[in-house]
Design a protein around this motif. Structure first.
Motif, mmCIF file in Angstrom:
data_model
loop_
_atom_site.group_PDB
_atom_site.id
_atom_site.type_symbol
_atom_site.label_atom_id
_atom_site.label_comp_id
_atom_site.label_asym_id
_atom_site.label_seq_id
_atom_site.Cartn_x
_atom_site.Cartn_y
_atom_site.Cartn_z
ATOM 1 N N THR A 126 0.769 -1.059 -0.021
ATOM 2 C CA THR A 126 -0.085 0.099 -0.176
ATOM 3 C C THR A 126 0.900 1.194 -0.041
ATOM 4 O O THR A 126 0.388 2.457 0.179
ATOM 5 N N GLU A 127 2.083 1.133 -0.221
ATOM 6 C CA GLU A 127 3.162 2.105 -0.168
ATOM 7 C C GLU A 127 2.688 3.176 -1.129
ATOM 8 O O GLU A 127 2.225 2.976 -2.229
ATOM 9 N N GLY A 128 2.723 4.546 -0.773
ATOM 10 C CA GLY A 128 2.312 5.728 -1.551
ATOM 11 C C GLY A 128 0.829 5.903 -1.801
ATOM 12 O O GLY A 128 0.330 6.863 -2.348
ATOM 13 N N THR A 129 0.045 5.243 -0.807
ATOM 14 C CA THR A 129 -1.587 5.505 -0.864
ATOM 15 C C THR A 129 -1.761 6.025 0.669
ATOM 16 O O THR A 129 -0.964 5.691 1.648
ATOM 17 N N VAL A 241 -15.295 7.729 7.225
ATOM 18 C CA VAL A 241 -13.981 7.347 6.933
ATOM 19 C C VAL A 241 -14.273 5.610 6.136
ATOM 20 O O VAL A 241 -15.241 5.105 6.463
ATOM 21 N N ALA A 242 -13.660 5.588 5.133
ATOM 22 C CA ALA A 242 -14.008 4.249 4.317
ATOM 23 C C ALA A 242 -13.021 3.313 4.607
ATOM 24 O O ALA A 242 -11.795 3.655 4.447
ATOM 25 N N GLU A 243 -13.760 2.058 4.818
ATOM 26 C CA GLU A 243 -13.007 0.991 4.978
ATOM 27 C C GLU A 243 -13.468 -0.073 4.101
ATOM 28 O O GLU A 243 -14.459 -0.424 3.902
ATOM 29 N N PRO A 255 -4.524 -2.793 -5.579
ATOM 30 C CA PRO A 255 -5.718 -2.084 -6.247
ATOM 31 C C PRO A 255 -6.737 -1.604 -5.328
ATOM 32 O O PRO A 255 -7.169 -0.508 -5.681
ATOM 33 N N ILE A 256 -6.840 -2.379 -4.498
ATOM 34 C CA ILE A 256 -7.727 -1.676 -3.278
ATOM 35 C C ILE A 256 -7.292 -0.396 -2.618
ATOM 36 O O ILE A 256 -8.171 0.471 -2.496
ATOM 37 N N GLY A 260 -8.614 4.752 -2.898
ATOM 38 C CA GLY A 260 -8.616 5.919 -2.106
ATOM 39 C C GLY A 260 -9.332 5.771 -0.715
ATOM 40 O O GLY A 260 -9.581 6.616 0.034
ATOM 41 N N VAL A 261 -9.416 4.280 -0.432
ATOM 42 C CA VAL A 261 -10.285 3.947 0.735
ATOM 43 C C VAL A 261 -9.055 4.517 2.145
ATOM 44 O O VAL A 261 -7.917 4.339 1.895
#
Length: 282
Positions: A126-129, A241-243, A255-256, A260-261
């Protein structure tokens, strides 16, 4: 990654129960039979593969509960990486005591390091998100506190520790209560102002209703593909907050995260990890 150690007072019942299970009614009869009384030794807890370490505090406590006089030196603490061949811990003292605590210590470190290593692998994807990896309550009964600590050691975050931590309205709650509006209205009427509220949806029309009714702080977007998740994040537009959850693997997590979650929850962190190979060498 560094995290504050848990109080030994919290860990001791867990470790003591594991030792009692292993020692049984009569203790380590093999060691008592073959090791002369008073024999001292130096043992090394060694890694047999690369990993992120977790469980060192628990292992040290296991040895100390067997024999408080053992001298224990941790070389690689919880939350740090080790390489194959590294010595994680040195234990010096009564050989019988070291042997009696060996299996419990290795069981904890191997399993908890497996969780930490798997968490670190997902975090790296998830690096960078902005997405944070978090665990769930799908833990081994009785071991939740140490398994969730292992997720922290791997760079992840924790979800609820128990049913009493926060309100999480799942699909079965919605079905039993008669729909999204009734559960959210009940929450607004009865929940403490100090209590966070999360609600699970698996369709965009459900999300639209949640946004219309209000009363939630977090929305759990369950088993949505990346395209649907992107639409959901656009609909939320920062209001909740989006999970994301469901089918989270090392192959799908990037991809998840790119949708933007805010959080990605994975039960597999604590129920489908691979135990790290370790050994205690005299």
């Amino acid at each position: 990654m560094n995290h504050a150690a848990l109080p030994d007072l919290v860990l001791e019942p867990i470790v003591r129960a594991a030792l009692m299970e292993d020692l049984g009614a009569y203790g380590d009869i093999t060691t008592r039979t073959v090791i002369p009384a008073g024999t001292t030794y130096t043992a090394h807890l060694n890694a047999r593969e690369d990993a992120v370490v977790s469980g060192m505090q628990v292992a040290a406590l296991a040895f100390r509960l067997v024999d408080p006089s053992l001298q224990i030196k941790t070389h690689i603490p919880d939350g740090h990486r080790c390489a194959r061949g590294d010595t994680l811990m040195e234990i010096v003292g009564d050989a019988a005591a070291i042997l009696s605590g060996e299996r419990v210590a290795l069981n904890f470190v191997g399993r908890l390091s497996g969780i930490a290593t798997q968490a670190a692998a997902l975090v790296a994807e998830t690096e960078g998100t902005k997405a944070r990896i978090t665990c769930t309550r799908k833990t081994t009964p009785g071991l939740r506190v140490v398994e969730k600590q292992a997720v922290l050691h791997g760079g992840g975050f924790n979800h609820r520790y128990s049913l009493s931590d926060a309100i999480l309205i799942k699909d079965n709650h919605i079905a039993a209560a008669g729909g999204i509006r009734p559960v959210l209205e009940a929450t607004k009427a009865h929940a403490s102002h100090m209590m966070k509220v999360e609600i699970e949806v698996d369709r965009l029309d459900q999300l639209a209703e949640v946004l219309e009714v209000g009363g939630a702080d977090v929305v759990l977007l369950d088993n949505m593909n990346p395209a649907t998740l992107r639409t959901a994040v656009d609909m939320i537009n920062g209001r909740l907050v989006a999970e994301a959850s469901g089918n989270v693997t090392q192959e799908t997590v990037a991809p998840i995260a790119a949708t933007g979650v805010d959080y990605i929850s994975s039960g597999a962190l604590t129920h489908s990890y691979r135990t790290v190979d370790l050994g205690l060498d005299f």
